[in-house]
Enzyme design. Sequence first.
Site, PDB file in Angstrom:
ATOM      1  N   SER A 297       0.796  -1.205   0.000  1.00  0.00           N
ATOM      2  CA  SER A 297       0.000   0.000   0.000  1.00  0.00           C
ATOM      3  C   SER A 297       0.837   1.267   0.000  1.00  0.00           C
ATOM      4  CB  SER A 297      -0.940  -0.045   1.191  1.00  0.00           C
ATOM      5  OG  SER A 297      -2.234   0.219   0.778  1.00  0.00           O
ATOM      6  N   ASP A 308       9.720   4.954 -10.528  1.00  0.00           N
ATOM      7  CA  ASP A 308       9.293   5.567 -11.789  1.00  0.00           C
ATOM      8  C   ASP A 308      10.022   6.876 -12.071  1.00  0.00           C
ATOM      9  OD1 ASP A 308       7.579   3.497 -12.246  1.00  0.00           O
ATOM     10  OD2 ASP A 308       5.732   4.683 -12.179  1.00  0.00           O
ATOM     11  N   LYS A 322      -1.112  -4.274  -3.107  1.00  0.00           N
ATOM     12  CA  LYS A 322      -2.403  -3.677  -2.781  1.00  0.00           C
ATOM     13  C   LYS A 322      -2.496  -2.303  -3.421  1.00  0.00           C
ATOM     14  CE  LYS A 322      -5.580  -2.202   0.825  1.00  0.00           C
ATOM     15  NZ  LYS A 322      -5.678  -0.797   0.375  1.00  0.00           N
TER      16      LYS A 322
END
Length: 438
Positions: A297, A308, A322
């Site tokens: 999460s 990224d 999740k």
Amino acid sequence: MRKGLSYLAYGAAAGVLLVGASHDALRAAASAGNEKLAVFSEVFNKVRDSYVEKPDDEKLIKSAIDGMLTSLDPHSNYFDPKALQDFQSSMKGEEFGGLGLEVMMEGGLVKVVSPIDDTPAARAGMMSGDLVTRIDDTAVKGLTLKEAVDKMRGPAKSPVRLTVERGSKGDVKEFTIVREIIHVQSVRAHLEGGDIGYIRITQFNQEAYDGVRKAFDHFRADPGSSSLKGYILDLRNNPGGLLNQAVEITNAFVDSGDIVSTRGRTPDQGQRYSARPGVNLAQDKPLVVLINGGSASASEIVSGALQDLKRATLIGTRSFGKGSVQTILPLGENGALKLTTARYYTPSGRSIQAKGIDPDIRVLENIPDDLKGKVSSMGEASLAGHLKNGDEEEKGSDAYVPPDRDKDTQLEAAVELLHGARAETLRSPDPPAAVTSQ
């Protein structure tokens, strides 16, 4: 545009956005299903009037609500007023008498998402993936998650006996643990090798960013910015927490770029959270993030964003997976509804739901023989009723962190990388390909 929300959280056990919901809106939503509600009302009345023993109306309604939410996904559920208060306390970092476990319900049993560092449960040897089958003399089957958690919590210095099943073979273990006042210290920091700032976050509660900021203050004083080779951010076995904390902590390592976005059922439900310039505390020094099968999460928001944005090298094993958002819908004096309302996406547009995040450098821990096959987190993709994410779902990975620093292969790999080692010398070998006979 960057938006801030104090209570949007992504946790393996609980992740929420606290919002207001008017009674008119709730009534309007209910009116659309009046015909089906009439059937429910008829069944309710027949049970109340004709069941062999007089049922408890409140329990009937609560069970009906629980059943409805369970049919949706593993992360939607109902908080009665006490459960809501407990949840809010845990997110604020307030003290409570308990064991120090992050848990969720799976297959009618309580599953340990992660034991919290330096708590009775962690010291007793409980591990991610353990399934609690009995609490003292009470079977967990048939209990709600709240009822089970209430039984595990209690006055400090009082003992509780937990029976657990561990591993794919269901090895039975029994733990007698003495409850303590739990105050989760969400951030711990120290120097590794005299020149690397190590920051471990165990939970993204309201104290997390302040803890990270204080760690940076300490490192700037000792050993001083000019002496630091870089930072290690340890998110292993961190089950999640508040989104605003995840965003602020990511922002401590970057000055620009999107951090996370959310998308609901309709286009107007989407939100995007971006870094603010001038907040970067790390001064662009090299960064390694440690993840494993217990990183879920909010941990995946931070690690996915830093990956990224090409800001960090991720070391470890695949994360939990999740990628959904839960919203807390207040119900006045009756508590609140925690409902899955959106999915979240990394800056490149990746959904990690039921997939997880793969590290840049896969490094396995040396798991003791007696724990092999027993310390894996099967991840979101293994949960019954989880939100689907196409045909590329992935199970979780090992969630073992050695208690002995000298045996921590992943941490040592991070230190070596920041000291100049080449990535290919640190990777664990790929498992041998399956051989099929013709």
